[in-house]
Write an enzyme that holds these catalytic residues in place. Structure first.
Site: not given
Length: 334
Positions: A267, A112, A288
């Protein structure tokens, strides 16, 4: 319902579970959806239907930098601007930049940190330099090495942006992501390894060095909403890191706030805008990297102005450079 009472209720209804337990808990969905004060709706996303807590944890690849160490990095700030709009969405502000609305899938790699950085720089090349490209996550994931962290096991956000300045990043066409179908195939497990750095374009007609696109700066952004908003409004999307609790992967719609469950990890995502609901709740709008089947077509909203889940204290960005653009845009062909 009083927030403290809500936490007590959650603790009673949701048992503490270990890393080998299944991630998705129907009891947690029911707890959130039965609470009118939660402000968001939960569901059981198919994206994580067979995940354990431990497998999901592996995907959370943001490594936190100690506060004393982060002081050594430049900080981007903006003069207070009362003219910032109440609502802002980078997708509509720069409609010519289709990359802003593109939802990617990191698979089961804790990449990520690389996705957020590459996606933002891709957008900023379009916004700032009118260059439409798609940059390679695989380049930084496999080639930055220990300077950025540990590949699929996580990395530091600001170091990814420094890699752009020092080494540049090739296009996605030159070096595609090593897991092109995302985490939907039999070989996708919690031990998915970081790809090797080969520094060679997939196409024999492209030269690696000629495909490099560079950043000219890398900086943290002051941890206050106005500075973050001004940076997005002026220069484009930014990368934000935040704490992930058990309830976050259940997000479907609304404005997320932590309601239930333990801290699992950290994240990184792409932050593209902000707004306020009809009920008067301020939020951030983010993209995302869990594919468009998760959340609100891959996007989510999270409470703004209260540093919800540390969201406003881990924001980084950088600016694109025209360096090497002539070679890159010509295709870098031999």
């Amino acid at each position: 319902m009083d927030p403290l009472l809500l936490q007590v209720l959650a603790a009673k209804q949701i048992p503490s579970i270990g890393d080998d337990a299944m991630l998705l808990q129907e009891s947690m969905v029911e707890l959130i959806n039965s609470n009118p004060k939660a402000g968001w709706k939960a569901a059981l996303p198919s994206r994580f239907s067979n995940y354990t807590i431990g497998q999901f944890k592996y995907m959370l690849g943001m490594k936190k930098i100690p506060k004393d160490a982060s002081l050594s990095f430049p900080v981007g700030s903006h003069v207070a601007n009362s003219n910032l709009p109440a609502q802002f969405d980078a997708r509509t502000a720069w409609p010519q930049c289709s990359s802003i609305g593109r939802i990617l899938d990191q698979g089961h790699c804790g990449s990520c940190w690389a996705f957020g950085a590459v996606e933002c720089l891709t957008d900023r090349f379009c916004i700032q330099l009118d260059v439409t490209i798609s940059l390679s996550v695989n380049d930084i994931l496999s080639c930055c090495g220990s300077s950025c962290g540990d590949g699929c096991k996580g990395g530091w956000l600001i170091n990814a942006w420094q890699y752009f300045v020092q080494n540049g990043v090739v296009t996605e066409e030159c070096d595609p992501y090593f897991d092109p179908v995302g985490c939907r195939h039999p070989g996708c497990t919690e031990v998915w390894q970081t790809p090797q750095c080969v520094q060679k374009c997939k196409s024999e007609n492209q030269v690696w060095s000629d495909q490099k696109h560079f950043g000219v700066s890398a900086f943290n952004i002051q941890s206050d909403p106005q500075s973050i908003m001004a940076e997005i409004y002026t220069n484009g999307p930014v990368e934000a890191g935040f704490a992930i609790y058990q309830d976050f992967p259940l997000y479907e719609s609304g404005v997320y706030k932590h309601v239930s469950g333990k801290l699992i990890g950290h994240h990184a995502v792409k932050l593209i805008g902000w707004g306020t609901t009809e009920e008067g709740e301020d939020y951030w709008l983010a993209a995302n990297s869990w594919n468009s089947g998760w959340g609100d077509n891959g996007f989510f909203k999270i409470k703004r102005g209260t540093n919800e889940c540390e969201f406003e204290e881990n924001v980084v960005a950088g600016m694109p450079s025209p360096k090497n653009l002539n070679s890159a845009l010509s295709g870098g062909r031999e």
